[in-house]
Write a protein that holds these residues in place. Structure first.
Motif, PDB file in Angstrom:
ATOM      1  N   VAL A 117       0.808  -1.224   0.000  1.00 30.95           N
ATOM      2  CA  VAL A 117       0.000   0.000   0.000  1.00 30.95           C
ATOM      3  C   VAL A 117       0.839   1.271   0.000  1.00 30.95           C
ATOM      4  O   VAL A 117       0.294   2.380  -0.083  1.00 30.95           O
ATOM      5  CB  VAL A 117      -0.930   0.036   1.240  1.00 30.95           C
ATOM      6  N   ASP A 118       2.151   1.135   0.098  1.00 27.69           N
ATOM      7  CA  ASP A 118       3.011   2.299   0.358  1.00 27.69           C
ATOM      8  C   ASP A 118       2.897   3.368  -0.725  1.00 27.69           C
ATOM      9  O   ASP A 118       2.659   4.550  -0.434  1.00 27.69           O
ATOM     10  CB  ASP A 118       4.476   1.866   0.485  1.00 27.69           C
ATOM     11  N   ALA A 119       3.092   2.977  -1.978  1.00 25.93           N
ATOM     12  CA  ALA A 119       3.155   3.960  -3.062  1.00 25.93           C
ATOM     13  C   ALA A 119       1.838   4.709  -3.223  1.00 25.93           C
ATOM     14  O   ALA A 119       1.802   5.947  -3.270  1.00 25.93           O
ATOM     15  CB  ALA A 119       3.543   3.273  -4.370  1.00 25.93           C
ATOM     16  N   ALA A 120       0.736   3.982  -3.285  1.00 31.60           N
ATOM     17  CA  ALA A 120      -0.557   4.622  -3.534  1.00 31.60           C
ATOM     18  C   ALA A 120      -0.957   5.545  -2.386  1.00 31.60           C
ATOM     19  O   ALA A 120      -1.459   6.654  -2.608  1.00 31.60           O
ATOM     20  CB  ALA A 120      -1.631   3.559  -3.755  1.00 31.60           C
ATOM     21  N   THR A 121      -0.741   5.110  -1.158  1.00 32.79           N
ATOM     22  CA  THR A 121      -1.116   5.938  -0.007  1.00 32.79           C
ATOM     23  C   THR A 121      -0.221   7.164   0.087  1.00 32.79           C
ATOM     24  O   THR A 121      -0.691   8.265   0.423  1.00 32.79           O
ATOM     25  CB  THR A 121      -1.046   5.120   1.293  1.00 32.79           C
ATOM     26  N   ALA A 122       1.059   6.994  -0.211  1.00 31.81           N
ATOM     27  CA  ALA A 122       1.979   8.136  -0.181  1.00 31.81           C
ATOM     28  C   ALA A 122       1.623   9.163  -1.245  1.00 31.81           C
ATOM     29  O   ALA A 122       1.761  10.377  -1.023  1.00 31.81           O
ATOM     30  CB  ALA A 122       3.414   7.654  -0.364  1.00 31.81           C
ATOM     31  N   THR A 123       1.168   8.707  -2.396  1.00 32.48           N
ATOM     32  CA  THR A 123       0.746   9.642  -3.441  1.00 32.48           C
ATOM     33  C   THR A 123      -0.442  10.469  -2.973  1.00 32.48           C
ATOM     34  O   THR A 123      -0.517  11.678  -3.225  1.00 32.48           O
ATOM     35  CB  THR A 123       0.402   8.876  -4.734  1.00 32.48           C
ATOM     36  N   VAL A 124      -1.388   9.832  -2.281  1.00 26.60           N
ATOM     37  CA  VAL A 124      -2.516  10.561  -1.713  1.00 26.60           C
ATOM     38  C   VAL A 124      -2.027  11.582  -0.687  1.00 26.60           C
ATOM     39  O   VAL A 124      -2.470  12.736  -0.668  1.00 26.60           O
ATOM     40  CB  VAL A 124      -3.532   9.594  -1.073  1.00 26.60           C
ATOM     41  N   GLY A 125      -1.092  11.174   0.158  1.00 27.70           N
ATOM     42  CA  GLY A 125      -0.545  12.092   1.150  1.00 27.70           C
ATOM     43  C   GLY A 125       0.139  13.287   0.528  1.00 27.70           C
ATOM     44  O   GLY A 125      -0.009  14.433   0.987  1.00 27.70           O
ATOM     45  N   ALA A 126       0.882  13.037  -0.541  1.00 32.31           N
ATOM     46  CA  ALA A 126       1.564  14.134  -1.236  1.00 32.31           C
ATOM     47  C   ALA A 126       0.558  15.089  -1.860  1.00 32.31           C
ATOM     48  O   ALA A 126       0.708  16.316  -1.785  1.00 32.31           O
ATOM     49  CB  ALA A 126       2.499  13.564  -2.304  1.00 32.31           C
ATOM     50  N   PHE A 127      -0.491  14.534  -2.475  1.00 29.50           N
ATOM     51  CA  PHE A 127      -1.543  15.385  -3.047  1.00 29.50           C
ATOM     52  C   PHE A 127      -2.187  16.249  -1.969  1.00 29.50           C
ATOM     53  O   PHE A 127      -2.398  17.450  -2.155  1.00 29.50           O
ATOM     54  CB  PHE A 127      -2.611  14.528  -3.729  1.00 29.50           C
ATOM     55  N   LEU A 128      -2.535  15.626  -0.839  1.00 30.32           N
ATOM     56  CA  LEU A 128      -3.183  16.366   0.237  1.00 30.32           C
ATOM     57  C   LEU A 128      -2.281  17.478   0.772  1.00 30.32           C
ATOM     58  O   LEU A 128      -2.751  18.583   1.074  1.00 30.32           O
ATOM     59  CB  LEU A 128      -3.578  15.419   1.372  1.00 30.32           C
ATOM     60  N   ALA A 129      -0.996  17.186   0.888  1.00 35.38           N
ATOM     61  CA  ALA A 129      -0.058  18.198   1.389  1.00 35.38           C
ATOM     62  C   ALA A 129       0.021  19.389   0.440  1.00 35.38           C
ATOM     63  O   ALA A 129      -0.055  20.552   0.869  1.00 35.38           O
ATOM     64  CB  ALA A 129       1.328  17.576   1.576  1.00 35.38           C
ATOM     65  N   LEU A 175       6.295   8.819   1.125  1.00 35.23           N
ATOM     66  CA  LEU A 175       5.839  10.209   1.136  1.00 35.23           C
ATOM     67  C   LEU A 175       7.024  11.163   1.139  1.00 35.23           C
ATOM     68  O   LEU A 175       7.040  12.161   0.403  1.00 35.23           O
ATOM     69  CB  LEU A 175       4.961  10.461   2.359  1.00 35.23           C
ATOM     70  N   ALA A 176       8.007  10.869   1.966  1.00 32.98           N
ATOM     71  CA  ALA A 176       9.195  11.725   2.042  1.00 32.98           C
ATOM     72  C   ALA A 176       9.883  11.829   0.682  1.00 32.98           C
ATOM     73  O   ALA A 176      10.256  12.927   0.244  1.00 32.98           O
ATOM     74  CB  ALA A 176      10.169  11.170   3.082  1.00 32.98           C
ATOM     75  N   ARG A 177      10.026  10.708   0.004  1.00 27.87           N
ATOM     76  CA  ARG A 177      10.687  10.732  -1.315  1.00 27.87           C
ATOM     77  C   ARG A 177       9.915  11.605  -2.292  1.00 27.87           C
ATOM     78  O   ARG A 177      10.511  12.302  -3.118  1.00 27.87           O
ATOM     79  CB  ARG A 177      10.813   9.310  -1.854  1.00 27.87           C
ATOM     80  N   ARG A 178       8.597  11.570  -2.218  1.00 27.82           N
ATOM     81  CA  ARG A 178       7.793  12.384  -3.127  1.00 27.82           C
ATOM     82  C   ARG A 178       7.938  13.878  -2.824  1.00 27.82           C
ATOM     83  O   ARG A 178       8.070  14.710  -3.738  1.00 27.82           O
ATOM     84  CB  ARG A 178       6.320  11.963  -3.029  1.00 27.82           C
ATOM     85  N   LEU A 179       7.907  14.249  -1.554  1.00 29.49           N
ATOM     86  CA  LEU A 179       7.905  15.666  -1.213  1.00 29.49           C
ATOM     87  C   LEU A 179       9.298  16.282  -1.160  1.00 29.49           C
ATOM     88  O   LEU A 179       9.431  17.503  -1.217  1.00 29.49           O
ATOM     89  CB  LEU A 179       7.161  15.869   0.111  1.00 29.49           C
ATOM     90  N   VAL A 247      -1.773  16.704   7.699  1.00 30.76           N
ATOM     91  CA  VAL A 247      -2.192  15.721   6.700  1.00 30.76           C
ATOM     92  C   VAL A 247      -2.410  14.393   7.410  1.00 30.76           C
ATOM     93  O   VAL A 247      -1.545  13.940   8.167  1.00 30.76           O
ATOM     94  CB  VAL A 247      -1.140  15.563   5.585  1.00 30.76           C
ATOM     95  N   ASN A 248      -3.555  13.769   7.179  1.00 39.73           N
ATOM     96  CA  ASN A 248      -3.842  12.479   7.807  1.00 39.73           C
ATOM     97  C   ASN A 248      -4.284  11.465   6.773  1.00 39.73           C
ATOM     98  O   ASN A 248      -5.363  11.571   6.187  1.00 39.73           O
ATOM     99  CB  ASN A 248      -4.915  12.629   8.885  1.00 39.73           C
ATOM    100  N   THR A 249      -3.428  10.462   6.539  1.00 36.10           N
ATOM    101  CA  THR A 249      -3.794   9.318   5.697  1.00 36.10           C
ATOM    102  C   THR A 249      -3.746   8.034   6.515  1.00 36.10           C
ATOM    103  O   THR A 249      -3.773   6.942   5.950  1.00 36.10           O
ATOM    104  CB  THR A 249      -2.842   9.182   4.490  1.00 36.10           C
ATOM    105  N   ALA A 250      -3.689   8.161   7.839  1.00 34.99           N
ATOM    106  CA  ALA A 250      -3.575   6.999   8.716  1.00 34.99           C
ATOM    107  C   ALA A 250      -4.957   6.449   9.046  1.00 34.99           C
ATOM    108  O   ALA A 250      -5.510   5.641   8.302  1.00 34.99           O
ATOM    109  CB  ALA A 250      -2.807   7.373   9.980  1.00 34.99           C
TER     110      ALA A 250
END
Length: 336
Positions: A117-129, A175-179, A247-250
């Motif tokens: 689930v890491d990639a997809a959830t992190a992408t959502v987190g990056a979008f939200l941020a 998420l860190a890698r994306r941002l 940001v909350n994706t948890a």
């Protein structure tokens, strides 16, 4: 010799969607696969009882959507499982719908799907941020309603801001890698510092209060349990920088919603990005009416690619366990 039985505990209309071939060829090679047809918890209990169609199951493939028919896997449900059940393989990284203590007491091993689930959830987190920083959700509603830029004030650039991650697991790292691509500085808090350190620039903060004081964006990436439920409230918001972002994706229940709304109304927080809520699919109307918040309907893993990865990992856990090699991703609480 007959094969051990495995129950696919999912909404009958969905079940295993993206990995039907693997279900048939791989899981079917080592197990007799049964589909959930019980339409209520009462009926499920009858089907589990001696002489019932699920009385001899050894493993369970569990999807959250099975809760609509039989409820969550709480203590009562787990105690009704036949003694033949040895494994519950859950489709999801978060497993708060399963009473792990009850399962452990009954010698049932539980797995989940970290990594998938890491990639997809992190992408959502990056979008939200980014949306929260730039106020894109409010701007989109404006243009859809013919208001153009009316009422919009200048937002904030994400560049050179500090991202504080609470829970630097697989999702947090992704998420860190994306941002970092937005020239953000990354700090994080875990119970322990990650060793060896991640393969990107970041700094461990031992005290979560210090992380809150330093961060422009705070991302929650921690599991929901008795310790974390409602743990992010007024005290934590008061410690955050003026004009910062949450940001909350948890899990939604980690955050005190009234404290969040108060922090937004006071201007303590500039904005927030939320993908999760305590009583899904119900959402607090106060959150929906607050145009400082970007909201999504728990879109973390709503991609066919991630869902297939999750399905395959659940199947692999069951196949490994039934082959005598144990679960691949047993939940941490059972490894202590």
């Amino acid at each position: 010799m007959s094969k051990p039985q495995v129950l696919i505990a999912a909404n009958p209309k969905n079940g295993i969607v993206w990995s039907k071939e693997e279900q048939a060829s791989k899981l079917g090679a080592v197990a007799e696969v049964l589909e959930l047809t019980s339409s209520s918890r009462e009926e499920f209990y009858k089907d589990l009882a001696s002489g019932g169609k699920y009385a001899n199951i050894v493993g369970i493939y569990r999807h959250n959507d099975s809760a609509s028919a039989i409820g969550v896997f709480d203590k009562d449900l787990i105690e009704h499982l036949p003694s033949s059940v040895k494994y519950i393989a859950h489709n999801g990284a978060g497993y708060d719908q399963i009473d792990i203590a009850a399962a452990t007491a009954k010698n049932i091993q539980v797995s989940h799907t970290p990594g998938a689930v890491d990639a997809a959830t992190a992408t959502v987190g990056a979008f939200l941020a980014i949306s929260a920083m730039r106020q894109f959700a409010r701007a989109e509603q404006n243009v859809r309603n013919g208001k153009w830029k009316t009422g919009l004030s200048p937002a904030r650039d994400p560049e050179e801001k500090t991202l504080g991650i609470i829970g630097m697991g697989g999702i947090g790292k992704a998420l860190a890698r994306r941002l970092i691509a937005f020239d953000m500085k990354v700090i994080y808090h875990n119970r322990n510092e990650i060793t060896p350190p991640p393969d990107f620039p970041c700094k461990y903060i031992a005290n979560v209060d210090d992380l809150l004081k330093q961060s422009d964006i705070v991302s929650l990436n921690l599991p929901l349990n008795e310790k974390t439920k409602g743990s992010f409230g007024k005290k934590q918001f008061d410690l955050m920088k003026d004009g910062s972002v949450l940001v909350n994706t948890a899990r939604g229940a980690v955050v005190d919603e009234e404290a969040l709304l108060a922090a937004l109304d006071s201007g303590k927080l500039f904005s927030a990005g939320l993908d999760v809520f305590p009583d899904e699919p119900n959402v607090n109307p106060k959150l929906l009416s607050n145009d400082k918040i970007t909201v999504l309907p728990h879109m973390g893993t709503e991609t066919r690619d991630s869902q297939k990865k999750m399905e395959l990992l659940v199947l692999d856990n069951l196949i490994s366990a039934l082959s005598g090699k144990g679960l691949l991703n047993q939940v941490p609480e059972q490894k202590k």
